[in-house]
Scaffold this motif. Structure first.
Motif, PDB file in Angstrom:
ATOM      1  N   LYS A 180       0.859  -1.196   0.000  1.00 17.64           N
ATOM      2  CA  LYS A 180       0.000   0.000   0.000  1.00 17.64           C
ATOM      3  C   LYS A 180       0.886   1.233   0.000  1.00 17.64           C
ATOM      4  N   GLY A 181       1.654   1.379  -1.077  1.00 19.34           N
ATOM      5  CA  GLY A 181       2.655   2.453  -1.183  1.00 19.34           C
ATOM      6  C   GLY A 181       2.087   3.838  -0.996  1.00 19.34           C
ATOM      7  N   ALA A 182       0.907   4.102  -1.604  1.00 17.44           N
ATOM      8  CA  ALA A 182       0.336   5.449  -1.552  1.00 17.44           C
ATOM      9  C   ALA A 182      -0.046   5.813  -0.116  1.00 17.44           C
ATOM     10  N   LEU A 183      -0.741   4.899   0.542  1.00 17.18           N
ATOM     11  CA  LEU A 183      -1.170   5.138   1.926  1.00 17.18           C
ATOM     12  C   LEU A 183       0.056   5.298   2.831  1.00 17.18           C
ATOM     13  N   TYR A 184       1.025   4.403   2.632  1.00 21.35           N
ATOM     14  CA  TYR A 184       2.252   4.426   3.425  1.00 21.35           C
ATOM     15  C   TYR A 184       2.977   5.762   3.242  1.00 21.35           C
ATOM     16  N   GLY A 185       3.048   6.226   1.986  1.00 21.19           N
ATOM     17  CA  GLY A 185       3.703   7.507   1.687  1.00 21.19           C
ATOM     18  C   GLY A 185       2.995   8.652   2.380  1.00 21.19           C
ATOM     19  N   MET A 186       1.636   8.636   2.318  1.00 25.19           N
ATOM     20  CA  MET A 186       0.861   9.722   2.947  1.00 25.19           C
ATOM     21  C   MET A 186       1.060   9.721   4.464  1.00 25.19           C
ATOM     22  N   ILE A 187       1.007   8.527   5.064  1.00 27.74           N
ATOM     23  CA  ILE A 187       1.202   8.448   6.513  1.00 27.74           C
ATOM     24  C   ILE A 187       2.591   8.972   6.890  1.00 27.74           C
ATOM     25  N   SER A 188       3.609   8.590   6.094  1.00 26.05           N
ATOM     26  CA  SER A 188       4.980   9.044   6.377  1.00 26.05           C
ATOM     27  C   SER A 188       5.063  10.566   6.347  1.00 26.05           C
ATOM     28  N   VAL A 189       4.454  11.171   5.311  1.00 25.01           N
ATOM     29  CA  VAL A 189       4.514  12.629   5.175  1.00 25.01           C
ATOM     30  C   VAL A 189       3.745  13.300   6.313  1.00 25.01           C
ATOM     31  N   CYS A 203      10.523  18.079  -0.479  1.00 27.99           N
ATOM     32  CA  CYS A 203      10.713  16.788   0.186  1.00 27.99           C
ATOM     33  C   CYS A 203       9.399  16.047   0.429  1.00 27.99           C
ATOM     34  N   ILE A 204       8.299  16.784   0.554  1.00 30.36           N
ATOM     35  CA  ILE A 204       7.000  16.103   0.651  1.00 30.36           C
ATOM     36  C   ILE A 204       6.770  15.324  -0.639  1.00 30.36           C
ATOM     37  N   GLU A 205       7.023  15.994  -1.759  1.00 29.41           N
ATOM     38  CA  GLU A 205       6.821  15.370  -3.070  1.00 29.41           C
ATOM     39  C   GLU A 205       7.726  14.139  -3.229  1.00 29.41           C
ATOM     40  N   VAL A 206       9.003  14.313  -2.891  1.00 33.00           N
ATOM     41  CA  VAL A 206       9.968  13.215  -3.053  1.00 33.00           C
ATOM     42  C   VAL A 206       9.605  12.027  -2.150  1.00 33.00           C
ATOM     43  N   THR A 207       9.262  12.320  -0.891  1.00 33.65           N
ATOM     44  CA  THR A 207       8.918  11.230   0.044  1.00 33.65           C
ATOM     45  C   THR A 207       7.748  10.417  -0.499  1.00 33.65           C
ATOM     46  N   PHE A 208       6.703  11.126  -0.945  1.00 32.92           N
ATOM     47  CA  PHE A 208       5.529  10.417  -1.423  1.00 32.92           C
ATOM     48  C   PHE A 208       5.872   9.560  -2.647  1.00 32.92           C
ATOM     49  N   LEU A 209       6.592  10.156  -3.593  1.00 30.49           N
ATOM     50  CA  LEU A 209       6.931   9.410  -4.821  1.00 30.49           C
ATOM     51  C   LEU A 209       7.810   8.199  -4.520  1.00 30.49           C
ATOM     52  N   GLN A 210       8.765   8.370  -3.615  1.00 31.78           N
ATOM     53  CA  GLN A 210       9.652   7.248  -3.263  1.00 31.78           C
ATOM     54  C   GLN A 210       8.871   6.127  -2.596  1.00 31.78           C
ATOM     55  N   ALA A 211       7.939   6.503  -1.698  1.00 31.28           N
ATOM     56  CA  ALA A 211       7.147   5.486  -1.006  1.00 31.28           C
ATOM     57  C   ALA A 211       6.215   4.782  -1.985  1.00 31.28           C
ATOM     58  N   TYR A 212       5.660   5.562  -2.907  1.00 31.91           N
ATOM     59  CA  TYR A 212       4.663   5.030  -3.825  1.00 31.91           C
ATOM     60  C   TYR A 212       5.300   4.171  -4.921  1.00 31.91           C
ATOM     61  N   THR A 213       6.370   4.649  -5.518  1.00 39.32           N
ATOM     62  CA  THR A 213       6.924   3.921  -6.673  1.00 39.32           C
ATOM     63  C   THR A 213       8.051   2.965  -6.303  1.00 39.32           C
ATOM     64  N   ASN A 214       8.896   3.343  -5.344  1.00 36.86           N
ATOM     65  CA  ASN A 214      10.063   2.488  -5.061  1.00 36.86           C
ATOM     66  C   ASN A 214       9.981   1.712  -3.742  1.00 36.86           C
ATOM     67  N   HIS A 215       8.990   2.020  -2.902  1.00 36.20           N
ATOM     68  CA  HIS A 215       8.835   1.360  -1.596  1.00 36.20           C
ATOM     69  C   HIS A 215      10.127   1.425  -0.779  1.00 36.20           C
ATOM     70  N   THR A 216      10.766   2.588  -0.752  1.00 36.54           N
ATOM     71  CA  THR A 216      12.071   2.675  -0.106  1.00 36.54           C
ATOM     72  C   THR A 216      12.101   3.567   1.132  1.00 36.54           C
ATOM     73  N   VAL A 217      10.922   4.073   1.565  1.00 37.45           N
ATOM     74  CA  VAL A 217      10.910   4.905   2.775  1.00 37.45           C
ATOM     75  C   VAL A 217      10.812   3.979   3.993  1.00 37.45           C
ATOM     76  N   ASP A 218      11.778   4.069   4.892  1.00 33.09           N
ATOM     77  CA  ASP A 218      11.704   3.272   6.119  1.00 33.09           C
ATOM     78  C   ASP A 218      11.127   4.144   7.225  1.00 33.09           C
ATOM     79  N   PHE A 219       9.879   3.871   7.574  1.00 28.13           N
ATOM     80  CA  PHE A 219       9.158   4.713   8.515  1.00 28.13           C
ATOM     81  C   PHE A 219       9.822   4.729   9.895  1.00 28.13           C
ATOM     82  N   VAL A 220      10.270   3.553  10.340  1.00 24.99           N
ATOM     83  CA  VAL A 220      10.886   3.471  11.674  1.00 24.99           C
ATOM     84  C   VAL A 220      12.169   4.303  11.714  1.00 24.99           C
TER      85      VAL A 220
END
Lengths: 273, 305
Positions: free
Chosen positions: A243-252, B227-244
């Motif tokens: 769920k990349g989109a949701l995950y990205g939104m939560i992160s931001v 950075c908001i834009e980059v974070t979202f795109l990276q999470a959405y397309t590359n799944h590379t944001v580590d939340f922890v």
């Protein structure tokens, strides 16, 4: 033809299902009619075969123990399934600058490979047997396909670099003499504890114990080890991947919220203007 | 205490990312830079895969720059109008830069160009800022010669269309100026894979002639959106944001940004510039060493797809 090319040809032939079946029948016959395996007595036990990767996970340990015939040597292999791997190559650009100069692709290479034996491999096994069971780095070098390489020397150089890289990441390890063996009633009990590195990703791993006599493998037994994510780690990893989109939104949103929150706390604390 | 990172797939000491975050947040609050040019290489050094390091860093910058922008906004140091124009340019430039990288990748020269751009830009910016701020701290000796030169450039800039007044910064410029330079930084930032704060700050100081304290606040405001834009795109397309990892980093960086802002008020503009110049030069020297010394291992984790 070099041994390298023969090995690669073998790999290609093995990919045909019919050939695989034929080979399977031959191996089956071989085991029952000609080998000494039927005379060996081997039992193994793997302790801690389900590794739970939780929030505070920092690696684990796996112990392999069992009983084998006296007067035999043992080789214990722990490996992940063979896969395709891509790494970045460093080299010299413009003659003197070290930088990434492309990718190195490996086929049929395990991500994790631990090999422990009672004595040095060369003293207890002949090279055909090592190749047959993929025991030791030289056999693995003949088995793995590396691209792009210029020639055999180049291939050998990059394979050595690959091992060096894996060893530095704690994912490859070869040792001899670390298995403790005690004789009892004409049998020998063996035991080894292996550090499980946190660098090893979640997945299935296979533990194989080979019983070796007269430079040949006379018996083997296998057990699985599963490293799996649990709890929060599993939930977050699933969400990031599915769920990349949701995950990205939560992160931001979490980052924005924390930034504002801390800003407001400090703003109040210092009394602002 | 160790914590396992679910996307980076590695374990890390809890205090390490918090400490790194604090350091980078401090720089962010002081200078208005995101700190990506420092933090990403440090994270890679501590075993985080390169793609995860870059993406998670941008997530962390969202928090640090929110915290920093908020603090600077309260002090009246954010020029929203200028920030918006820079953003428009930066966004367009970023798109062009991404295309440029695609072309370079296809020809196989991407890495060489990226590394060289990095070293040259950091080196030039650092050296220029260092010399300029040292000489202006010593006293304004070449004031006259400078004035003559400035009026020439000034006349040219004044002749550009769409002149508009930027109240907060106290300057009047053509609207094209921030858009064009924002675009230029955007292209370079996309090529280098960084937010571009360390390039945007000198552009605002030397070309847009904004006062140092407004520069910091405005730069942070601009970085926040990038950075908001980059974070979202990276999470959405590359799944590379580590939340922890991001949470640990931002726990440090948001507090660091506040401390940096407080310190920044006590330092003079020139002193701030010298500090930033020294850090940029240090990073450049480190990069030159990395490029020329033989590495012990010739393989590294791939960038991922």
């Amino acid at each position: 033809m070099s041994t390298l090319k023969i090995q690669k040809l073998k790999n290609k032939i093995m990919e045909y299902p019919g050939i695989r079946f034929l080979m399977f029948c031959l191996v089956f016959l071989d085991i029952f009619l000609f080998s000494e395996m039927a005379f060996s007595d081997l039992t193994i036990k793997v302790n801690h075969d389900r590794i739970k990767i939780n929030f505070v996970y920092h690696g684990s340990s796996v112990s392999v123990s069992g009983v084998a015939d006296s007067g035999t040597d043992l080789v214990i292999k722990i490996a992940s399934p063979e896969s395709h791997q891509t790494l970045r190559k460093k080299g010299k650009a413009a003659g003197f600058l070290w930088m990434n100069i492309g990718e190195l692709k490996l086929e049929h290479a395990s991500n994790l490979y631990f090999l422990h034996s009672t004595r040095k491999l060369d003293d207890i096994l002949n090279s055909d047997e090592m190749d047959k069971f993929l025991i030791g780095y030289p056999s693995m070098e003949r088995h793995v396909e590396i691209t792009p390489v210029d020639n055999e020397n180049d291939e050998s150089k990059w394979f050595n670099e690959f091992v060096k890289y894996k060893e530095s990441s704690k994912l490859y390890d070869i040792s001899s003499g670390k298995i403790s063996v005690t004789d009892k009633d004409g049998k020998q009990n063996f035991y080894i504890q292996v550090d499980w590195p946190y660098q090893a990703p979640p997945g299935d791993y296979l533990v194989t114990v080979y019983v070796v006599k007269d430079k040949r493998v006379i018996d083997k037994a296998e057990k699985n080890v599963l490293a799996e994510e649990v709890g929060i780690v599993k939930a977050l990893s699933d969400m990031a991947n599915n769920k990349g989109a949701l995950y990205g939104m939560i992160s931001v949103i979490a980052a924005l919220g924390t930034g504002f929150g801390v800003g407001m706390i400090f703003g109040k604390g210092t009394g602002a203007h | 205490m160790y914590i396992y990172l679910p996307v980076a797939l590695t374990s890390i000491k809890v205090l390490l990312p918090i400490g790194l975050g604090l350091l980078v947040g401090l720089l962010s609050g002081l200078f208005g830079v995101g700190g990506g040019f420092l933090l990403t290489p440090l994270l890679i050094m501590f075993g985080i895969p390169p793609t995860v390091a870059a993406a998670t860093d941008s997530n962390q910058i969202v928090a640090a720059s929110t915290s920093g922008t908020y603090a600077h906004w309260k002090l009246g140091n954010v020029d929203f109008k200028m920030g918006l124009y820079l953003l428009i340019g930066g966004f367009a430039g970023g798109l062009m830069g991404v295309q440029a990288i695609k072309v370079l990748r296809a020809t196989g020269n991407a890495d060489f160009v990226i590394k060289m751009t990095y070293v040259l830009m950091l080196g030039i910016v650092g050296t220029y800022m260092f010399i300029e701020s040292i000489s202006s701290m010593k006293g304004k000796k070449s004031e006259e010669a400078k004035a003559g030169k400035e009026s020439k450039t000034g006349n040219f800039l004044k002749s550009l269309p769409f002149q508009t007044r930027f109240e907060k910064s106290g300057v009047t410029h053509s609207a094209l100026l921030p858009i064009i330079f924002g675009g230029f930084v955007g292209v370079l930032a996309a090529i280098m894979g960084v937010g571009g704060g360390f390039l945007m700050v000198p552009v605002m100081i030397y070309i847009l002639r904004m006062p140092m304290h407004v520069v910091v606040g405005t730069s942070l405001f601009q970085i926040l959106f990038t950075c908001i834009e980059v974070t979202f795109l990276q999470a959405y397309t590359n799944h590379t944001v580590d939340f922890v990892l991001a949470v640990l980093l931002l726990a440090g960086s948001t507090i660091g940004a506040q401390i940096g802002t407080v310190f920044g008020r006590k330092l003079k503009g020139e002193q701030l510039k010298v500090f930033l110049a020294v850090i940029v030069i240090a990073v450049t020297i480190k990069m030159i060493f990395d490029l020329t010394l033989s590495p012990s291992i010739l393989l590294s984790q791939s960038g991922g797809h």
